[in-house]
Write an enzyme that holds these catalytic residues in place. Structure first.
Site, short mmCIF file in Angstrom:
data_model
loop_
_atom_site.label_atom_id
_atom_site.label_comp_id
_atom_site.label_asym_id
_atom_site.label_seq_id
_atom_site.Cartn_x
_atom_site.Cartn_y
_atom_site.Cartn_z
N HIS A 170 -20.83 0.51 25.83
CA HIS A 170 -21.79 1.26 25.75
C HIS A 170 -23.08 0.64 25.43
O HIS A 170 -23.08 -0.58 25.24
CB HIS A 170 -21.54 2.02 24.32
CG HIS A 170 -20.56 3.28 24.62
ND1 HIS A 170 -19.66 3.32 23.72
CD2 HIS A 170 -20.42 4.37 25.48
CE1 HIS A 170 -18.92 4.55 23.95
NE2 HIS A 170 -19.23 4.87 25.21
N CYS A 222 -20.03 3.60 15.76
CA CYS A 222 -19.21 4.32 16.54
C CYS A 222 -18.51 5.44 15.53
O CYS A 222 -17.91 6.43 15.98
CB CYS A 222 -18.29 3.81 17.34
SG CYS A 222 -18.64 2.24 18.20
C1 CIR Z 1 -13.31 4.23 23.71
O1 CIR Z 1 -13.00 3.54 24.57
O2 CIR Z 1 -13.87 5.45 24.02
C2 CIR Z 1 -12.90 4.04 22.42
N1 CIR Z 1 -11.86 3.29 22.37
C3 CIR Z 1 -14.03 3.15 21.79
C4 CIR Z 1 -15.23 3.98 21.30
C5 CIR Z 1 -16.27 3.12 20.79
N2 CIR Z 1 -17.49 3.86 20.59
C6 CIR Z 1 -18.87 3.76 20.72
O3 CIR Z 1 -19.04 2.50 21.02
N3 CIR Z 1 -19.69 4.23 20.28
#
Ligand code: CIR
Length: 257
Positions: A165, A252
């Protein structure tokens, strides 16, 4: 009299299934779910100590990534924009968020074929920089713009590479200061800002959480810690090892409003 505005954070406990989350990390197999739960407790405790009111959603073992609440909603003023996650296994995470946010905010939704995840949305004052990533597409950004431009917001799409992201590699710390890792997008978009560029080997530390005059950073990034302290910022370190293995970082784990 000055009105003191409450700050809330929506958090969701780590599910038993966390070690089956989505991840590109090569340390993924080593995820220790029990340790992740402890790290999450520390995270919640730290936010509470900083004066944030926690809104705790029930975890859901059928949704291995559900602790990463940031991705499922973007809050702008009195609106909650429920996102459209770019990966099927995360789509149902939005249901619980929407139900709770409807108690506080007016609800808008991004819908397929548009996709957008909160981790790609970096707000700086009235501009939203939105990463075009494997999870966020142009149609999702178009829908965000349709909701927010009439309300006076400016949307800036940002092509990103080699990262999940946009906010995995940059954070706004307030007062015109951005912390960022080099090499993931064109830094010229932030030409008017003061920047802390994190050392290459500490890129993970470019995602930090600025809360009530403190900056929470992941533990184990001494050079970045020093750069932040040189700017007079008060730094708190939290162990994030298990979330890092899941491609997740500090922002996150909450939706803050
Ligand atoms: C994913 O790959 O969607 C999750 N394992 C990690 C999400 C991390 N979120 C973020 O950076 N906002």
């Amino acid at each position: 009299m000055t009105k003191i505005t409450d700050t809330y954070a929506i958090v969701r406990d780590v599910p038993e299934s966390f070690n089956r989350c989505v991840s590109n990390s090569n340390t993924y197999d080593d995820i220790d779910t029990e340790l992740a739960k402890l790290q999450h407790q520390q995270y919640c405790k730290t936010l509470s100590l900083l004066g944030i009111n926690l809104i705790r959603l029930d975890t859901d073992d059928s949704l291995p990534d559900c602790c990463f609440t940031e991705d499922t909603a973007v809050i702008i003023d009195d609106l909650a924009i429920i996102t459209s996650p770019g990966i099927e296994s995360r789509v149902a995470e939005t249901i619980a968020l929407e139900k709770t946010l409807a108690l506080y905010k007016g609800i808008f939704r991004i819908s397929q074929p548009g996709t957008i995840e909160g981790g790609d949305v970096l707000r700086i004052e009235r501009t939203l920089y939105i990463g075009i990533s494997s999870r966020t597409n142009s149609e999702g950004i178009r829908q965000m713009a349709a909701i927010l431009e009439p309300r006076g917001y400016c949307i800036v799409p940002v092509e990103i590479r080699n990262t999940l992201h946009l906010k995995s590699v940059c954070t706004y710390l307030g007062n015109g200061l951005i912390i960022v890792a080099e090499g993931y997008f064109d830094l010229n978009i932030f030409s008017g800002f003061e920047k802390i560029i994190v050392p290459e080997e500490e890129a993970y530390c470019a995602n930090c959480l600025s809360v009530n005059r403190r900056v929470i950073i992941p533990k184990g990034f001494p050079k970045t810690k020093e750069l932040l302290e040189e700017k007079g910022l008060l730094v708190i370190e939290l162990e994030m090892s298990e979330f890092r293995k899941a491609d997740g970082a500090l922002t996150c784990l909450s939706v803050i409003f």
